[in-house]
Design an enzyme around this catalytic site. Sequence first.
Site, PDB file in Angstrom:
ATOM      1  N   HIS A   1       5.613  -7.525   4.313  1.00 58.75           N
ATOM      2  CA  HIS A   1       4.871  -8.250   3.268  1.00 58.75           C
ATOM      3  C   HIS A   1       4.004  -9.355   3.884  1.00 58.75           C
ATOM      4  O   HIS A   1       4.234 -10.553   3.657  1.00 58.75           O
ATOM      5  CB  HIS A   1       5.895  -8.834   2.292  1.00 58.75           C
ATOM      6  CG  HIS A   1       5.349  -9.235   0.961  1.00 58.75           C
ATOM      7  ND1 HIS A   1       4.316 -10.107   0.813  1.00 58.75           N
ATOM      8  CD2 HIS A   1       5.720  -8.863  -0.284  1.00 58.75           C
ATOM      9  CE1 HIS A   1       4.076 -10.273  -0.487  1.00 58.75           C
ATOM     10  NE2 HIS A   1       4.922  -9.529  -1.168  1.00 58.75           N
TER      11      HIS A   1
ATOM     12  N   GLU B   1       0.023  -5.366   2.884  1.00 59.10           N
ATOM     13  CA  GLU B   1       1.432  -5.076   3.135  1.00 59.10           C
ATOM     14  C   GLU B   1       1.614  -3.597   3.486  1.00 59.10           C
ATOM     15  O   GLU B   1       1.453  -2.725   2.642  1.00 59.10           O
ATOM     16  CB  GLU B   1       2.248  -5.426   1.883  1.00 59.10           C
ATOM     17  CG  GLU B   1       1.903  -6.792   1.306  1.00 59.10           C
ATOM     18  CD  GLU B   1       2.444  -7.022  -0.105  1.00 59.10           C
ATOM     19  OE1 GLU B   1       3.361  -6.289  -0.535  1.00 59.10           O
ATOM     20  OE2 GLU B   1       1.955  -7.928  -0.792  1.00 59.10           O
TER      21      GLU B   1
HETATM   22  C1  BG6 Z   1       4.141  -7.899  -3.900  1.00 61.17           C
HETATM   23  C2  BG6 Z   1       4.368  -7.187  -5.198  1.00 61.17           C
HETATM   24  O1  BG6 Z   1       4.415  -7.041  -2.845  1.00 61.17           O
HETATM   25  O2  BG6 Z   1       5.009  -9.016  -3.837  1.00 61.17           O
HETATM   26  C3  BG6 Z   1       4.105  -8.152  -6.329  1.00 61.17           C
HETATM   27  O3  BG6 Z   1       3.513  -6.056  -5.309  1.00 61.17           O
HETATM   28  C4  BG6 Z   1       4.961  -9.398  -6.187  1.00 61.17           C
HETATM   29  O4  BG6 Z   1       4.352  -7.503  -7.565  1.00 61.17           O
HETATM   30  C5  BG6 Z   1       4.738  -9.997  -4.814  1.00 61.17           C
HETATM   31  O5  BG6 Z   1       4.612 -10.321  -7.191  1.00 61.17           O
HETATM   32  C6  BG6 Z   1       5.581 -11.238  -4.541  1.00 61.17           C
HETATM   33  O6  BG6 Z   1       6.931 -10.989  -4.749  1.00 61.17           O
HETATM   34  P1  BG6 Z   1       7.991 -12.136  -4.635  1.00 61.17           P
HETATM   35  O7  BG6 Z   1       9.310 -11.544  -4.996  1.00 61.17           O
HETATM   36  O8  BG6 Z   1       7.958 -12.618  -3.217  1.00 61.17           O
HETATM   37  O9  BG6 Z   1       7.554 -13.227  -5.589  1.00 61.17           O
END
Ligand code: BG6
Length: 297
Positions: free
Chosen positions: A163, A270
């Site tokens: 991510h 990502e």
């Molecule tokens: C992304 C998702 O990978 O991560 C989103 O596609 C999400 O939907 C984002 O909002 C952040 O996620 P988190 O759990 O770190 O707030």
Amino acid sequence: AQVTISHNNSRVSAVLPTGDSIEVLLHGATVISWKDSSGEERLWLSEASALDGSKAVRGGIPLVFPVFGTAPDHPAVGQLPQHGFARITRWEFLGKSTSEAASDSVKLDFGLSSENLDDKLRSQWNYKFGIIYSVTLERNSLSTSLVITNEGDEPFEFQTLMHTYLRVKDITSLQINNLENSPYVDKVDNLTSKTQDGPVTITSETDRVYTPAGGPKVPIVVADASGQAVYSVVRDTLDDVVIWNPHEAKANSIGDFAPKDGWRNMICVEAGAVKGWQRLEAGDAFEGAQVITPGPL
Ligand code: BG6
């Protein structure tokens, strides 16, 4: 000149003689800093992110495993927290290796296995697994790779993703290339399936799961207005790419997102395997990787 590595109870950092550096938190094996040789930070990290292990890091490169988002309708992972447990569990530092010349690259290895999970997470996903995560810093590139093994005697299914929060000067003047004609699922439009037409620009909250038409070897390029690459991301095995930017309203609603206009300075590109499920038979391994090459910010 040598590679300098320092390691304490909570993080590992490495600096190349060229000045390029990385810092990795053991919590989640989250890369929280990557500086290029001019000293410029290339990953976005929220000023309000917890770094003490109490929550997932908001920024850097959190790892998603074994579920992307949540999957209430998929019983094996249905009880796990959003994005699984890899980003909220402490990993082990397995050690470093340097290249022959010992000065132009360094690889840091981290490990996570069933034994590292707390009782609650283990009860939510009771499979025997091992993951080796390698973070390799070279002059002018950062590579991350995962080897996931099934160490039990029954198959399991998973999703995984890196991510990555890339730092940019101003997202409103950038575009993302090489997703043309690629199918994607639009998470801000009821999971509608669409096909990308032209470059991707960020003009509102963007949350899309692409399966790039060119396959993993065609770089996904974050480019400036003149077409110059600010980042290029090449993948190995990981077929999907999520493009995420919360934009103003969503950033405001995320408690640990700071500064509030920080969405202008980041784009998540990502690399992952998140459409459908990867099935891993007992004894089998899955490998996936990305290489990020920066250009001028
Ligand atoms: C992304 C998702 O990978 O991560 C989103 O596609 C999400 O939907 C984002 O909002 C952040 O996620 P988190 O759990 O770190 O707030």
